[in-house]
Design an enzyme around this catalytic site. Structure first.
Site, short mmCIF file in Angstrom:
data_model
loop_
_atom_site.label_atom_id
_atom_site.label_comp_id
_atom_site.label_asym_id
_atom_site.label_seq_id
_atom_site.Cartn_x
_atom_site.Cartn_y
_atom_site.Cartn_z
N SER A 138 -28.23 -6.72 -7.88
CA SER A 138 -29.64 -7.08 -7.76
C SER A 138 -30.44 -5.79 -7.82
O SER A 138 -29.90 -4.70 -7.62
CB SER A 138 -29.92 -7.82 -6.46
OG SER A 138 -29.89 -6.89 -5.41
N LYS A 139 -31.74 -5.96 -8.06
CA LYS A 139 -32.58 -4.78 -8.15
C LYS A 139 -32.55 -4.03 -6.83
O LYS A 139 -32.44 -2.82 -6.79
CB LYS A 139 -34.01 -5.20 -8.49
CG LYS A 139 -34.20 -5.39 -9.97
CD LYS A 139 -35.54 -6.01 -10.26
CE LYS A 139 -35.45 -7.52 -10.17
NZ LYS A 139 -36.60 -8.19 -10.72
#
Ligand code: GLU
Length: 302
Positions: free
Chosen positions: A271-272
């Site tokens: 995920s970011k």
């Protein structure tokens, strides 16, 4: 076949995004259909135009071309307002004036919250407001969200809802596109029963943004004629609610293909926020687009 990639420009694209984009791109290309790019940027506090530009640039570099103009959701807020007006006119929405603290207090008072796919289920405080008080607070311009009255919404649609899941992924890149697989046969996929009630009275227009992800994504998929929604398993619970919104609005029902999520080297979901490596870092390090595409498809999947 019409598919789409619908990122939110809150950061740079990483392999997880590319996994999603390839899925929609390849299915459309194999079927001789269309692949759309939609920028889901209604959360103006978190989205940035420079990330939109970077997304387009990264997709071009990867060769994941899209068809037609890019729809940028923040330019279409009146479309979403019209849907909200319609639902309000049918008595399916109510204004919610609660702050986070109000909700927390009400939840404690009722002995804890049931968890829904988007977090704790709203305890319903503002659903029970006397009409006069509601009108007074609206007149006073008190900030409010708009919530779906789930019980009423469920009454407004006939019987249980299902969606059709195609599942599986398209074969990994490398080979030629197989044009002999022309899209999807009628009745294909497996029926999955929906449980939209798990969301409770979900927010359809936020206090700070006059719309919500669930509203905009279903509206736009219908408006843009998307016939197959490809997205990660993490969004599967949302599909239950999206089917309800489609049924309420009389929108067509797309097929769904939820793909497995990529895992980082630590076995955690990419995920970011987990700081996974942006596509442009791969590019700057000299990786080819083909190598990045192959990585996105081959990295360990959950
Ligand atoms: N905009 C959503 C996201 O970036 C994805 C929407 C969707 O594919 O339905 O997580």
């Amino acid at each position: 076949m019409v598919t789409r990639f619908a990122p939110s420009p809150t950061g740079l694209l990483h392999l997880g995004h590319v996994r999603s984009a390839i899925e929609g791109w390849r299915r459309a290309r194999v079927a001789g259909g269309r692949f759309l790019l939609r920028i889901e940027d209604i959360d103006l506090g978190r989205c940035r135009p420079e990330f939109t530009a970077a997304i387009e640039e990264d997709l071009r570099w990867l060769g994941l071309s899209w068809d037609g103009p890019v729809r940028v959701q923040s330019r279409h807020l009146p479309d979403y307002a019209a849907v909200l007006d319609g639902l309000r006119g049918r008595g399916l929405l109510y204004p919610c004036f609660c702050t986070r603290a109000d909700v927390a207090r009400a939840v404690t008072a009722q002995g804890g919250a049931r968890m829904g796919p988007d977090g704790p289920v709203y305890p319903g405080t503002c659903r029970a407001l006397p009409a006069a008080e509601r009108a007074r607070r609206l007149r006073a311009g008190e900030p409010h969200a708009l919530r779906l009255d789930m019980a009423r919404a469920l009454q407004a649609v006939p019987g249980p809802l299902f969606y059709r899941e195609l599942g599986g992924s398209m074969p990994a890149s490398g080979g030629p596109l197989r044009r002999e697989t022309p899209g999807v046969a009628p009745g294909a996929g497996r029926l999955v029963r929906c449980d939209p009630a798990a969301f409770g009275d979900v927010v359809l227009a936020r206090k700070d943004v006059p719309a919500s992800y669930h509203l905009c994504v279903t509206h736009d998929d219908a408006l843009q004629g998307v016939t197959l929604v490809t997205r990660g398993e993490d969004l599967r619970p949302s599909t239950d609610l999206h089917r309800l919104l489609q049924a309420l609005m009389g929108w067509p029902e797309p097929l769904y293909a939820h793909h497995p999520l990529l895992l980082g080297p630590d076995g955690q979901r990419l995920s970011k926020s987990a700081g996974s490596r942006p596509i442009r870092a791969w590019r700057e390090a000299g990786a080819s687009p083909q190598a990045v595409l192959a990585l996105a498809e081959s990295a360990g999947v959950a």
